[in-house]
Write a protein that holds these residues in place. Structure first.
Motif, PDB file in Angstrom:
ATOM      1  N   GLU A 109      47.415  54.176  42.206  1.00  0.00           N
ATOM      2  CA  GLU A 109      48.037  53.629  43.414  1.00  0.00           C
ATOM      3  C   GLU A 109      47.013  53.420  44.519  1.00  0.00           C
ATOM      4  O   GLU A 109      47.068  52.427  45.257  1.00  0.00           O
ATOM      5  N   THR A 110      46.056  54.329  44.610  1.00  0.00           N
ATOM      6  CA  THR A 110      45.039  54.221  45.659  1.00  0.00           C
ATOM      7  C   THR A 110      44.150  53.001  45.482  1.00  0.00           C
ATOM      8  O   THR A 110      43.596  52.471  46.445  1.00  0.00           O
ATOM      9  N   ASN A 111      44.005  52.524  44.228  1.00  0.00           N
ATOM     10  CA  ASN A 111      43.174  51.342  43.973  1.00  0.00           C
ATOM     11  C   ASN A 111      43.777  50.071  44.574  1.00  0.00           C
ATOM     12  O   ASN A 111      43.046  49.122  44.873  1.00  0.00           O
ATOM     13  N   VAL A 112      45.092  50.044  44.733  1.00  0.00           N
ATOM     14  CA  VAL A 112      45.752  48.819  45.200  1.00  0.00           C
ATOM     15  C   VAL A 112      45.203  48.399  46.563  1.00  0.00           C
ATOM     16  O   VAL A 112      44.703  47.281  46.732  1.00  0.00           O
ATOM     17  N   ASP A 113      45.286  49.285  47.540  1.00  0.00           N
ATOM     18  CA  ASP A 113      44.796  48.950  48.884  1.00  0.00           C
ATOM     19  C   ASP A 113      43.278  48.815  48.905  1.00  0.00           C
ATOM     20  O   ASP A 113      42.742  47.980  49.644  1.00  0.00           O
ATOM     21  N   GLU A 114      42.589  49.633  48.112  1.00  0.00           N
ATOM     22  CA  GLU A 114      41.125  49.561  48.090  1.00  0.00           C
ATOM     23  C   GLU A 114      40.646  48.224  47.526  1.00  0.00           C
ATOM     24  O   GLU A 114      39.688  47.639  48.035  1.00  0.00           O
ATOM     25  N   PHE A 115      41.303  47.743  46.480  1.00  0.00           N
ATOM     26  CA  PHE A 115      40.949  46.435  45.933  1.00  0.00           C
ATOM     27  C   PHE A 115      41.214  45.333  46.960  1.00  0.00           C
ATOM     28  O   PHE A 115      40.411  44.420  47.126  1.00  0.00           O
ATOM     29  N   LYS A 116      42.347  45.414  47.638  1.00  0.00           N
ATOM     30  CA  LYS A 116      42.678  44.407  48.643  1.00  0.00           C
ATOM     31  C   LYS A 116      41.656  44.409  49.775  1.00  0.00           C
ATOM     32  O   LYS A 116      41.297  43.350  50.300  1.00  0.00           O
ATOM     33  N   SER A 117      41.182  45.592  50.148  1.00  0.00           N
ATOM     34  CA  SER A 117      40.188  45.678  51.219  1.00  0.00           C
ATOM     35  C   SER A 117      38.849  45.067  50.808  1.00  0.00           C
ATOM     36  O   SER A 117      38.039  44.711  51.657  1.00  0.00           O
ATOM     37  N   LYS A 118      38.642  44.940  49.484  1.00  0.00           N
ATOM     38  CA  LYS A 118      37.412  44.316  48.971  1.00  0.00           C
ATOM     39  C   LYS A 118      37.610  42.829  48.684  1.00  0.00           C
ATOM     40  O   LYS A 118      36.714  42.181  48.147  1.00  0.00           O
ATOM     41  N   GLY A 119      38.765  42.292  49.040  1.00  0.00           N
ATOM     42  CA  GLY A 119      38.975  40.857  48.895  1.00  0.00           C
ATOM     43  C   GLY A 119      39.893  40.420  47.777  1.00  0.00           C
ATOM     44  O   GLY A 119      40.124  39.208  47.596  1.00  0.00           O
ATOM     45  N   ALA A 120      40.432  41.361  46.980  1.00  0.00           N
ATOM     46  CA  ALA A 120      41.346  40.984  45.897  1.00  0.00           C
ATOM     47  C   ALA A 120      42.625  40.392  46.484  1.00  0.00           C
ATOM     48  O   ALA A 120      43.206  40.938  47.427  1.00  0.00           O
ATOM     49  N   LYS A 121      43.096  39.257  45.924  1.00  0.00           N
ATOM     50  CA  LYS A 121      44.254  38.548  46.480  1.00  0.00           C
ATOM     51  C   LYS A 121      45.579  39.202  46.074  1.00  0.00           C
ATOM     52  O   LYS A 121      46.457  39.400  46.893  1.00  0.00           O
ATOM     53  N   ASN A 122      45.712  39.479  44.795  1.00  0.00           N
ATOM     54  CA  ASN A 122      46.954  40.042  44.267  1.00  0.00           C
ATOM     55  C   ASN A 122      46.619  41.227  43.364  1.00  0.00           C
ATOM     56  O   ASN A 122      45.839  41.089  42.422  1.00  0.00           O
ATOM     57  N   VAL A 123      47.208  42.374  43.668  1.00  0.00           N
ATOM     58  CA  VAL A 123      46.915  43.598  42.912  1.00  0.00           C
ATOM     59  C   VAL A 123      48.233  44.242  42.496  1.00  0.00           C
ATOM     60  O   VAL A 123      49.140  44.404  43.315  1.00  0.00           O
ATOM     61  N   MET A 124      48.351  44.592  41.214  1.00  0.00           N
ATOM     62  CA  MET A 124      49.520  45.312  40.731  1.00  0.00           C
ATOM     63  C   MET A 124      49.078  46.612  40.071  1.00  0.00           C
ATOM     64  O   MET A 124      48.035  46.680  39.436  1.00  0.00           O
ATOM     65  N   ARG A 125      49.882  47.626  40.260  1.00  0.00           N
ATOM     66  CA  ARG A 125      49.592  48.914  39.644  1.00  0.00           C
ATOM     67  C   ARG A 125      50.410  49.023  38.350  1.00  0.00           C
ATOM     68  O   ARG A 125      51.619  48.764  38.339  1.00  0.00           O
ATOM     69  N   VAL A 126      49.767  49.389  37.245  1.00  0.00           N
ATOM     70  CA  VAL A 126      50.452  49.607  35.974  1.00  0.00           C
ATOM     71  C   VAL A 126      50.057  50.982  35.436  1.00  0.00           C
ATOM     72  O   VAL A 126      49.067  51.572  35.868  1.00  0.00           O
ATOM     73  N   TRP A 127      50.840  51.474  34.493  1.00  0.00           N
ATOM     74  CA  TRP A 127      50.513  52.725  33.819  1.00  0.00           C
ATOM     75  C   TRP A 127      49.454  52.471  32.749  1.00  0.00           C
ATOM     76  O   TRP A 127      49.339  51.364  32.219  1.00  0.00           O
ATOM     77  N   MET A 128      48.691  53.498  32.425  1.00  0.00           N
ATOM     78  CA  MET A 128      47.883  53.441  31.214  1.00  0.00           C
ATOM     79  C   MET A 128      48.831  53.373  30.029  1.00  0.00           C
ATOM     80  O   MET A 128      50.051  53.530  30.194  1.00  0.00           O
ATOM     81  N   SER A 129      48.319  53.173  28.817  1.00  0.00           N
ATOM     82  CA  SER A 129      49.241  52.880  27.727  1.00  0.00           C
ATOM     83  C   SER A 129      48.756  53.394  26.374  1.00  0.00           C
ATOM     84  O   SER A 129      47.570  53.572  26.150  1.00  0.00           O
ATOM     85  N   TYR A 130      49.733  53.613  25.492  1.00  0.00           N
ATOM     86  CA  TYR A 130      49.443  53.889  24.089  1.00  0.00           C
ATOM     87  C   TYR A 130      49.486  52.567  23.337  1.00  0.00           C
ATOM     88  O   TYR A 130      49.906  51.545  23.886  1.00  0.00           O
ATOM     89  N   ASP A 131      49.069  52.574  22.085  1.00  0.00           N
ATOM     90  CA  ASP A 131      49.181  51.364  21.276  1.00  0.00           C
ATOM     91  C   ASP A 131      50.280  51.545  20.231  1.00  0.00           C
ATOM     92  O   ASP A 131      50.286  52.541  19.487  1.00  0.00           O
ATOM     93  N   GLU A 132      51.183  50.583  20.187  1.00  0.00           N
ATOM     94  CA  GLU A 132      52.363  50.677  19.328  1.00  0.00           C
ATOM     95  C   GLU A 132      52.033  50.772  17.836  1.00  0.00           C
ATOM     96  O   GLU A 132      52.804  51.359  17.067  1.00  0.00           O
ATOM     97  N   ILE A 133      50.900  50.232  17.435  1.00  0.00           N
ATOM     98  CA  ILE A 133      50.511  50.252  16.016  1.00  0.00           C
ATOM     99  C   ILE A 133      49.491  51.345  15.739  1.00  0.00           C
ATOM    100  O   ILE A 133      49.669  52.183  14.850  1.00  0.00           O
TER     101      ILE A 133
END
Length: 354
Positions: free
Chosen positions: A139-163
């Motif tokens: 979550e903290t990366n969202v605002d930090e990325f925006k402060s570095k110029g990122a236009k659109n930032v979404m937060r997602v969970w890390m993930s397992y692989d289904e296979i």
């Protein structure tokens, strides 16, 4: 169905290739360009790799840009560009990719703005304004990325692989060598004190099996060595080690500002009992005591493990509940990739991408 240019690592054992395969399973045509392999050829020597890592690959940018130009020249019919990690691509390379005229997505499960890895992400941070969407894990990366110029930032969970992380159908099929009381699968990291934590558990009378790289660098390796079973695991061996253990430890990287890790999702999906540090994100993912167990320090971890070791029926209930919960959380590679692609479509619909 979209035609996706995927800039990342295509080695079968890497999480990058798992995501590329997940995109394929979703029905997309994915063409992978292995930038890590190209960088490996450029560094020429393992002695130069640490230099390039610490300097954000800045000395390689001319050749990285030339490589990117070739990708662009031969792939102008793509619908989307997906960049995994992005630590090798600077602004000049991104300007080349923009010439294709399609959305560019960054997926990065590290902590580029956290500072743990020194200058590794210098080139990436300079290139953030060129991405149409950045997917981050914290979550903290969202605002930090925006402060570095990122236009659109979404937060997602890390993930397992289904296979890749699918559990064995029968516990009897798991090789005997992977059946143990408590397992930790992970890398030794300087300043993280994972070795001290595990040593405290050992001194507390717990039987451990440790798998992972760089453990010989630990100043405590002499004491840990009887419990060290080998280097990092992947594929069926990784699943066997998780599913074959009564308890699976989940340790975080403080330097990476982790509140959950990929292991937090992979362990329950693969049929293991997750025993991890109590954090806000772990408590969002699982109900404590029902889907997983948590602790705040080594002493509490020892207490929890001692209580669980001989309670087979209770452990099996937690394993079953954890498997059901992680699936209902929709945090598989296919789930997360689909979430990102839907966000891209939403941004296109709202004329946010330009």
């Amino acid at each position: 169905m979209a035609k996706i240019l995927y800039l990342g690592n295509d080695h079968p054992s890497t999480t990058s290739s798992h995501r590329a395969n997940a995109l394929r399973r979703l029905g997309h045509v994915v063409k992978v360009f292995d930038i890590d392999e190209m960088i490996g050829n450029l560094t020429l020597s393992r002695y130069l790799e640490p230099l390039h890592f610490r300097t954000g690959y800045s000395f390689l940018q001319n050749r990285v840009t030339k490589w990117t130009k070739k990708v662009v020249e031969n792939n102008r019919g793509a619908d989307l560009i997906w960049v995994n990690s992005g630590d090798k691509l600077g602004p000049r390379s991104m300007r080349e990719l923009k010439k294709i005229g399609v959305p560019i997505v960054l997926y990065n499960n590290d902590d580029p703005t956290g500072g743990r890895d020194g200058g590794r992400f210098n080139s990436l941070i300079k290139a953030l304004p060129y991405y149409d969407l950045c997917a981050v894990m914290r979550e903290t990366n969202v605002d930090e990325f925006k402060s570095k110029g990122a236009k659109n930032v979404m937060r997602v969970w890390m993930s397992y692989d289904e296979i890749l992380h699918k559990p064995y159908t029968s516990h009897a099929d798991i090789p005997h060598d992977f059946k143990t009381d408590i397992v930790f699968i992970g890398t030794w990291m300087r300043h993280e004190k994972r070795d001290e934590f595990l040593l405290e558990l050992i001194r507390g009378g717990l039987g451990l099996s440790i798998y992972g790289d760089r453990w010989k660098k630990s100043t405590h390796f002499k004491e840990l060595q009887p419990y060290y079973k080998g280097k990092s695991l992947s594929g069926s061996n990784y699943v066997a080690a998780i599913q074959g253990a009564k308890i699976c430890l989940g340790l975080l990287s403080k330097g990476n500002r982790d509140l959950h890790t990929q292991r937090s999702l992979e362990v329950p999906f693969a049929g293991g009992l997750l025993c991890a540090e109590r954090t806000s994100e772990h408590l969002d993912l699982y109900e404590e005591g029902k889907d997983a167990v948590f602790w705040s320090d080594a002493k509490e971890c020892i207490k929890v493990c001692r209580w669980l070791i001989d309670k087979d029926s209770h452990r099996k209930k937690i394993v079953y509940n954890g498997m059901q919960r992680v699936r209902s959380n929709k945090v598989g590679n296919e789930d997360v990739c689909e979430q990102i692609l839907k966000e891209v479509e939403s941004l296109k619909t709202n004329v946010v991408l330009r």
